[in-house]
Each structure stands twice: as C-alpha cells, then as structure tokens.
Scaffold this motif. Sequence first.
Motif, short mmCIF file in Angstrom:
data_model
loop_
_atom_site.label_atom_id
_atom_site.label_comp_id
_atom_site.label_asym_id
_atom_site.label_seq_id
_atom_site.Cartn_x
_atom_site.Cartn_y
_atom_site.Cartn_z
N TYR A 25 0.84 -1.26 0.11
CA TYR A 25 -0.01 0.10 -0.02
C TYR A 25 0.57 1.32 -0.24
N LEU A 26 1.74 1.21 0.81
CA LEU A 26 2.90 2.50 0.95
C LEU A 26 3.63 2.53 -0.46
N ASN A 27 3.79 1.56 -1.04
CA ASN A 27 4.54 1.79 -2.47
C ASN A 27 3.66 1.81 -3.54
N GLY A 28 2.21 2.08 -3.11
CA GLY A 28 1.09 2.43 -4.46
C GLY A 28 0.74 1.18 -5.15
N ASN A 29 0.75 -0.18 -4.39
CA ASN A 29 0.33 -1.16 -4.93
C ASN A 29 -0.91 -1.91 -4.04
N GLY A 30 -1.33 -1.21 -3.15
CA GLY A 30 -2.35 -2.16 -2.10
C GLY A 30 -3.45 -1.69 -2.34
N VAL A 31 -4.30 -2.21 -1.20
CA VAL A 31 -5.83 -2.21 -1.24
C VAL A 31 -6.40 -1.28 -0.19
N GLU A 32 -6.88 -0.16 -0.65
CA GLU A 32 -7.64 0.94 0.25
C GLU A 32 -8.25 0.37 1.45
N GLN A 33 -9.22 -0.55 1.09
CA GLN A 33 -10.04 -1.08 2.25
C GLN A 33 -9.40 -1.92 3.22
N TRP A 34 -8.30 -2.62 2.41
CA TRP A 34 -7.41 -3.50 3.67
C TRP A 34 -6.71 -2.55 4.78
N ALA A 35 -6.20 -1.55 4.00
CA ALA A 35 -5.50 -0.61 4.67
C ALA A 35 -6.31 0.15 5.69
N GLU A 36 -7.95 0.30 5.53
CA GLU A 36 -8.53 1.08 6.35
C GLU A 36 -8.78 -0.05 7.34
N VAL A 37 -9.04 -1.22 7.25
CA VAL A 37 -9.25 -2.56 8.28
C VAL A 37 -7.99 -2.17 9.27
N ASN A 38 -6.91 -1.87 8.57
CA ASN A 38 -5.64 -1.95 9.69
C ASN A 38 -5.67 -0.95 10.43
N ARG A 39 -6.40 0.29 9.97
CA ARG A 39 -6.30 1.44 10.75
C ARG A 39 -7.19 1.42 12.03
N TYR A 40 -8.33 0.39 11.58
CA TYR A 40 -9.12 0.22 12.92
C TYR A 40 -8.53 -0.41 13.97
N LEU A 41 -7.50 -1.24 13.51
CA LEU A 41 -7.05 -2.04 14.59
C LEU A 41 -5.66 -1.67 15.13
N GLU A 42 -5.13 -0.35 14.70
CA GLU A 42 -4.02 0.17 15.04
C GLU A 42 -3.99 0.79 16.30
N PRO A 43 -5.01 1.03 17.00
CA PRO A 43 -5.06 1.50 18.59
C PRO A 43 -4.63 0.49 19.48
N PHE A 44 -4.74 -1.01 18.98
CA PHE A 44 -4.79 -2.14 19.99
C PHE A 44 -3.55 -3.00 19.72
N ARG A 45 -2.98 -3.21 18.41
CA ARG A 45 -1.97 -4.18 18.15
C ARG A 45 -0.75 -3.91 19.19
N MET A 46 -0.12 -2.95 18.87
CA MET A 46 1.37 -2.67 19.72
C MET A 46 0.87 -2.40 21.08
N PRO A 47 0.06 -1.62 21.52
CA PRO A 47 -0.09 -1.32 23.10
C PRO A 47 -0.57 -2.87 23.58
N LEU A 48 -1.13 -3.53 22.98
CA LEU A 48 -1.59 -4.93 23.59
C LEU A 48 -0.29 -5.83 23.87
#
Length: 330
Positions: A25-48
């Motif tokens: 995604y960061l290299n221009g070859n990703g899927v926006e919807q997949w990246a959006e799902v990851n943004r939903y999960l970002e508050p929890f992954r590394m803090p957990l």
Amino acid sequence: MQWMDMLRGIAVLLVVVLHGADIPYLNGNGVEQWAEVNRYLEPFRMPLLMFLSGMLLPRSLAKPLPLYAWGKFAAIVWPLVLWGLLFGLFIYHGGFDHPAFWRSGGDYLWFLTALIFCYALGILLKPVVHHRAGLVGAALGVFLVMLLLRHFGEINLSIASRTLYNGAFFFLGAACVRVVPRWVKAPSLVVIALALIAAAISAAGVDHRDLRTGTLFAVPGSVIGIAVAVWLASRTPTGSVLRFLAWIGRSSIVVYILHFPAAVLTHRTMVALGADPVTHTIACTAAGLVVSVTAVALRPRTRWLYVFPGSSRIQGRIAERTNATVRRAG
C-alpha cells in the motif's frame, strides 16, 4: 496463563497482517479497504503486545540482577543485533549504513529496541515493582516525557516517540498484574459498554491518526480495547484454535522477526511480476504468515537465531555464582 499467550499470538498475527497490507500500500500497490481495516486495529496491536510483555516484568525482576540482565540480553538484544545485521545488509532498501536505518532503531525491529529500553528502565523501578501506584506513575511519567518532547519538536513518529508511547503500556501492564484476576470477573454488561466505546473511538480514529497512536488522545481507546480483549480472552474455551494461537504467542518474537523480511521480498517479487493490488497484498500477507508460522515450528532446531547460543549453560553458571555470593554474604 494460556489465554495471555493466545492474546499475544493474536496481536503479533495482526502485526503480520498489517505489514502484509502496508508494504504494498505504501508503495502504491495496495488495497485501500485492507489498509482501512488495519487503521481500525492500530490502537490495539502494539499497545496490547507491550501491555502483555509488561505483565511479565514483576516476575522477571524477582530474579537476581545478573540473571535478569543476561536473560534480556540473550532473548532480546541478541536477536535485535543478529537480525538487524541480516536485514540491514541484505534487505533494507537504503543499505545497512543508511542513517535512517539507525534512527529508526533497525526499521521494523524498533519493537525490540523499545523492549530493551523498558526492561532497562525496569531495573531502576525494581523498588516499586510490587506497588501498583509506582508503576502507574512510571507509565504516566513515560507519557509525560513523550508529550513534552513532542511539544518542543524533538520527536514525532520516530523510534523515540514509538518507544515512549508504547513503553507506557508496558509499565501499565506491569501495574495491572494484580488487577487482571479481578477484572476478568467483571459483569458482561460493563464489558459490552466498554467494547462499544472502544469501537467508536477506533472508528473515529480511522481518519485521525492522533486518535490511533502516539498522543494522549489515543490512550483511552487503547486502554479500553486492551481491557475488553483481556476479559474476552480469559473466557475463550480451550480448543485447537486457542492452543494454536497460544503456541504462536509463546514464540511471538519469532513471528515478529521473520514476517517482515518475507513480506518485503514477496513485495519485490510481485512488483517484478506486475501483480495487481489484490494479488500483491494477498501474496505479501500469505508469505508473512506462512514463513513466520513455519519458523515457529522450526524454532527448536534454530534456537540460536532467536536466543544467544549456549544461553542456558551461561545462565546456569551465572546462577551458580550468584548463589555462591549469596551464601558467602549470609
């Protein structure tokens, strides 16, 4: 507790899924919807992940200092140095000598750098490790330092910012060791209400990074999400899925170390093949998962890749010397 290992397994697999999507995604070859799902999960992954690591701190600090220090060197410093060299020399796009590689704490290996910082600071906090107020104060202090440095423009999303932000969750985890057994008995309605709040904050953070990570505004969503995850995990029935995730969680460092190089190399292959974004993302994610899970299965035969060679023997010698010193002192 097996459910803690399971949670660690879930968190590290979510990191694999994140990078499998983010690298293309960061290299221009990703899927926006997949990246959006990851943004939903970002508050929890590394803090957990950091919270669960912090829960092990009081038990680790119960060991004599030489054993404590050696254990962290053998299991964290060694793989950081070894895999930092391998990744920097053979995979990192800027080369091993690129300043950005060092500023980032070894690129994707920043998590290990953050753990080293936390365990080193833990030595200084040993006198208060069994006092919840002291550890909560440490977590707040780490947050405060980060906010002050951000205010004066010294850090943004650098290794220092990531370490300080996530490190606060490490010490919060250490502070909650005695709280968790009581929390998992909380009423279901309370947890449902908290889950709805965490979901709302997560949704609001999709378009606002300050609500996802790195700021004081992101903390409530992460803390509430961790609380809900812990409560749910403690009620997960024993079965093959739980055992698999717990198995992964006990080797989370292996998954973390191996998945990223696998995803990067797959990304470069997909670019060379001219793959479409969906195929590209699926390939990177699958490679990260398959390679890292395979590495966990092979860990008994490749222990030296993740723990300093001869670590157990050296640990035994340190223990003998420590015990002899104690006996002489007594």
